[in-house]
Design a protein around this motif. Structure first.
Motif, PDB file in Angstrom:
ATOM      1  N   VAL A  95       0.834  -1.205   0.000  1.00  8.57           N
ATOM      2  CA  VAL A  95       0.000   0.000   0.000  1.00  8.57           C
ATOM      3  C   VAL A  95       0.871   1.259   0.000  1.00  8.57           C
ATOM      4  CG1 VAL A  95      -1.621   1.329   1.385  1.00  8.57           C
ATOM      5  CG2 VAL A  95      -2.008  -1.091   1.042  1.00  8.57           C
ATOM      6  N   THR A  99       1.938   4.046  -3.386  1.00 10.09           N
ATOM      7  CA  THR A  99       1.451   5.395  -3.029  1.00 10.09           C
ATOM      8  C   THR A  99      -0.067   5.435  -2.869  1.00 10.09           C
ATOM      9  OG1 THR A  99       1.219   6.291  -5.261  1.00 10.09           O
ATOM     10  CG2 THR A  99       3.368   6.490  -4.237  1.00 10.09           C
ATOM     11  N   ILE A 100      -0.662   4.304  -2.448  1.00  9.52           N
ATOM     12  CA  ILE A 100      -2.099   4.326  -2.152  1.00  9.52           C
ATOM     13  C   ILE A 100      -2.305   4.952  -0.777  1.00  9.52           C
ATOM     14  CG2 ILE A 100      -4.142   2.901  -1.787  1.00  9.52           C
ATOM     15  CD1 ILE A 100      -2.900   0.895  -3.757  1.00  9.52           C
ATOM     16  N   GLY A 101      -1.598   4.432   0.227  1.00  6.92           N
ATOM     17  CA  GLY A 101      -1.602   5.064   1.548  1.00  6.92           C
ATOM     18  C   GLY A 101      -2.931   5.059   2.256  1.00  6.92           C
ATOM     19  N   PHE A 102      -3.504   3.862   2.486  1.00  5.39           N
ATOM     20  CA  PHE A 102      -4.789   3.772   3.200  1.00  5.39           C
ATOM     21  C   PHE A 102      -4.692   4.369   4.603  1.00  5.39           C
ATOM     22  CE2 PHE A 102      -6.189  -0.028   0.530  1.00  5.39           C
ATOM     23  CZ  PHE A 102      -7.013   0.762  -0.232  1.00  5.39           C
ATOM     24  N   ASP A 104      -4.595   2.456   7.303  1.00 10.77           N
ATOM     25  CA  ASP A 104      -5.117   1.526   8.305  1.00 10.77           C
ATOM     26  C   ASP A 104      -3.974   0.891   9.107  1.00 10.77           C
ATOM     27  OD1 ASP A 104      -4.277   0.278   6.018  1.00 10.77           O
ATOM     28  OD2 ASP A 104      -5.861  -1.228   5.988  1.00 10.77           O
ATOM     29  N   ILE A 105      -2.838   0.734   8.471  1.00  7.82           N
ATOM     30  CA  ILE A 105      -1.630   0.316   9.190  1.00  7.82           C
ATOM     31  C   ILE A 105      -0.572   1.366   8.907  1.00  7.82           C
ATOM     32  CG2 ILE A 105       0.112  -1.473   9.485  1.00  7.82           C
ATOM     33  CD1 ILE A 105      -1.798  -3.444   8.254  1.00  7.82           C
TER      34      ILE A 105
ATOM     35  N   THR B  89      -4.835   5.409  -6.877  1.00  6.94           N
ATOM     36  CA  THR B  89      -3.876   5.757  -5.817  1.00  6.94           C
ATOM     37  C   THR B  89      -4.332   6.983  -5.025  1.00  6.94           C
ATOM     38  OG1 THR B  89      -2.407   7.197  -7.100  1.00  6.94           O
ATOM     39  CG2 THR B  89      -1.957   4.845  -7.167  1.00  6.94           C
ATOM     40  N   GLY B  91      -6.534   6.571  -2.276  1.00  5.52           N
ATOM     41  CA  GLY B  91      -6.279   5.952  -0.978  1.00  5.52           C
ATOM     42  C   GLY B  91      -6.819   6.702   0.210  1.00  5.52           C
ATOM     43  N   TYR B  92      -8.136   6.970   0.217  1.00  7.08           N
ATOM     44  CA  TYR B  92      -8.722   7.620   1.397  1.00  7.08           C
ATOM     45  C   TYR B  92      -8.549   6.763   2.645  1.00  7.08           C
ATOM     46  CZ  TYR B  92     -11.158  10.968  -1.587  1.00  7.08           C
ATOM     47  OH  TYR B  92     -11.463  11.962  -2.459  1.00  7.08           O
ATOM     48  N   GLY B  93      -8.756   5.476   2.506  1.00  8.19           N
ATOM     49  CA  GLY B  93      -8.627   4.612   3.665  1.00  8.19           C
ATOM     50  C   GLY B  93      -9.891   4.490   4.477  1.00  8.19           C
ATOM     51  N   THR B  96     -11.146  -0.263   3.853  1.00  5.66           N
ATOM     52  CA  THR B  96      -9.932  -1.039   3.581  1.00  5.66           C
ATOM     53  C   THR B  96     -10.201  -2.493   3.897  1.00  5.66           C
ATOM     54  OG1 THR B  96      -9.148  -0.612   5.812  1.00  5.66           O
ATOM     55  CG2 THR B  96      -8.326   0.847   4.092  1.00  5.66           C
ATOM     56  N   PHE B 106      -5.419  -8.291  -1.877  1.00  7.38           N
ATOM     57  CA  PHE B 106      -5.135  -6.913  -2.257  1.00  7.38           C
ATOM     58  C   PHE B 106      -3.715  -6.768  -2.782  1.00  7.38           C
ATOM     59  CE2 PHE B 106      -3.749  -2.589  -1.562  1.00  7.38           C
ATOM     60  CZ  PHE B 106      -4.787  -1.882  -2.129  1.00  7.38           C
TER      61      PHE B 106
END
Lengths: 178, 355
Positions: A95, A99-102, A104-105, B89, B91-93, B96, B106
């Motif tokens: 992630v 460069t998605i960058g959720f 969550d971790i 990309t 990626g709000y998050g 998930t 994923f």
């Protein structure tokens, strides 16, 4: 570990390793099938006996392998620093480097956060190189080959249909009339 | 593609056409095939990558939903939303994957999908987004990034670029076999001496070298190919054929000294007498045949090489031949070393058409 998972009653579930094994099995099956086809093809003379790797293909393969190594080694280091499970760490590295960058971790220790700087810079640059080489292979080379093949096909069709007239076969550039 | 188009084209063609007309027909056909092949391969690539990307997006969404239904009660749209936010990309998050199966899938899925979207964007650049690209470049050139060319020229070239098909159609009309006159570059200059001819060759080489490695690739018009074919003939053949044609037509050779060349302009270029024999013998006793129009791999029109590159090599080879003749005439000159240019052209490239 997550909020939702904690709400469930205690039960057994398949681990991430199990699912990775499934993906690996699928990939290996497909690859083995291709190789079998290739082996039979070369045995019966449909393909050439040896394969020469072009420079672009070689570059794409090495870049991809090194990118995956970056993900897996980085995940190993960060799983030790942050005390994550290794495969959660692989998910985090994937992630992050794409460069998605959720979020969550994410790393919480100072050491982990400091190491993130060089790791992501290296990883993102390497991702760029990998994508460029894939693009080069698929687009620049593949497209030229495709266009040539198509031109050849059209030309052969044209000649086959019109050979009797000899219009296109015997035409020459005129030079006498200057 | 409609093959019927190709066939019907020929039925109207008279077999006993003169050479210029025949070459013109072949030339138009070759250009048509080229443009059609280019368009087809571009659209095929775009559609393939688009289908692959949509499969990954919607298939991935289905699998994410299946993985997360037990844990987070995802609907199909939740899965699609998560897949789309990841692919772009952003990626709000906010959504998930948390399950073991979802997280592992994923990683596998994103490593496939990200290269696919890169390829899709590049493919779309050649076809769908080309119009947008041209418009942005145009807007930029008239507002914040001015260019040296005038607005009218810019507009004209942009319109030509936008539609290749109409462009080639226009070329056909311009270069129809009867309208050879009026073209400035076709003004045949008969060189007075062999060294003047060599100077002409060098001049053309300099001119052509500007077209090397330019984007978009330079495709020469029909008249330009005829002009180059005349130049490739060699000094003897060039002057001989020119004078013979003029005598046959009973025209007075209007020769005037101009910069060392004696120029003779001819208003009509099309040859009206029957099929001319083009197998001429050079001074070295070799046969030169001009078969530019052939639909073979050795034809520069259909071959894999850039046209400017091909012409440049041919001009260089012609110049070398002329210089060799000149060194043979002057005893005190040393022999020109042959660096294998001719052999490079004829053997390695397979273009052994004229030598």
């Amino acid at each position: 570990m997550s909020h939702h998972a904690a709400q469930l009653e205690l039960e057994y579930t398949w681990s991430q390793s199990y699912y990775y094994c499934i993906y690996a099995a699928i990939i290996y099956f497909v690859l083995a099938s291709f190789m079998l086809v290739n082996l039979l093809g070369s045995y019966y003379g449909y393909y050439q006996q040896d394969i020469t790797l072009s420079h672009t293909l070689r570059k794409m393969m090495t870049n991809t392998i090194l990118y995956l190594i970056t993900i897996f080694l980085g995940a190993l280091v960060f799983s030790h620093i942050e005390d994550w499970q290794y495969l959660d760490s692989v998910y985090w590295a994937d992630v992050t480097l794409l460069t998605i960058g959720f979020g969550d971790i994410c790393p919480n220790t100072t050491l982990g956060r400091a190491l993130l700087f060089p790791y992501t810079i290296f990883g993102i640059v390497w991702l760029g190189l990998t994508l460029t080489s894939i693009r080069e292979l698929v687009l620049d080379r593949g497209k030229v080959v495709m266009k040539e093949k198509r031109i050849r096909k059209m030309r052969d069709e044209l000649l086959k249909g019109q050979d009797k007239h000899g219009t296109y076969r015997s035409s020459r550039i005129p030079v006498e009339d200057c | 593609m409609k093959i019927a188009d190709l066939y019907s084209f020929d039925e109207t063609v008279n077999v006993s056409l003169d050479d210029r007309h025949q070459f013109y027909l072949t030339f138009a056909k070759a250009r048509e095939i080229q443009s059609r092949a280019l368009t087809q391969s571009r659209w095929t690539a775009l559609i393939t990558s688009l289908v692959a990307w949509l499969l990954l997006l919607f298939g991935g969404a289905a699998i994410f939903q299946a993985c997360e239904r037990e844990y987070q009660n995802w609907t199909y749209f939740n899965g699609l939303y998560m897949a789309f936010i990841s692919l772009t990309t952003i990626g709000y998050g906010d959504l998930t994957p948390t399950s073991n199966s979802g997280r592992s899938f994923f990683v596998f899925w994103s490593l496939l999908a990200v290269p696919t979207i890169t390829i899709l964007i590049s493919n779309a650049e050649d076809t769908l987004l080309r119009v947008f690209q041209e418009v942005t470049l145009f807007l930029g050139s008239i507002t914040i990034l001015p260019e040296t060319t005038t607005l009218g020229k810019k507009l004209k070239s942009m319109l030509l670029k936008l539609d290749y098909a109409s462009n080639s159609q226009k070329q056909k009309q311009e270069a129809s076999p009867e309208s050879g006159n009026g073209n400035e570059r076709l003004r045949m200059m008969v060189p007075a001496t062999r060294s003047a001819y060599c100077a002409m060759l060098v001049d053309e080489m300099l001119h052509v070298s500007h077209h090397l490695n330019t984007q978009p690739l330079r495709f020469y018009t029909f008249d330009e190919w005829v002009w180059f074919a005349k130049l490739f003939q060699g000094y003897e053949n060039l002057t001989e054929t020119c004078h013979r044609t003029m005598e046959e037509r009973g025209e007075s050779s209007k020769q005037g000294e101009l910069n060392g060349f004696s120029t003779s302009m001819n208003s009509t270029v099309c040859s009206s007498h029957g099929p001319a024999t083009l197998t001429t013998t050079t001074n070295r006793g070799e046969q030169r045949q001009l078969k530019l129009g052939h639909f073979t791999t050795t034809s520069p029109l259909m071959g894999p090489k850039e046209e400017a590159d091909w012409i440049l090599r041919k001009l260089a080879a012609t110049l070398q031949g002329e210089l060799e003749v000149m060194t043979g005439q002057d005893e005190h000159l040393i022999t020109i070393p042959r660096r294998g240019l001719l052999s490079y052209v004829s053997h390695r490239e397979g273009h052994d058409i004229w030598y």
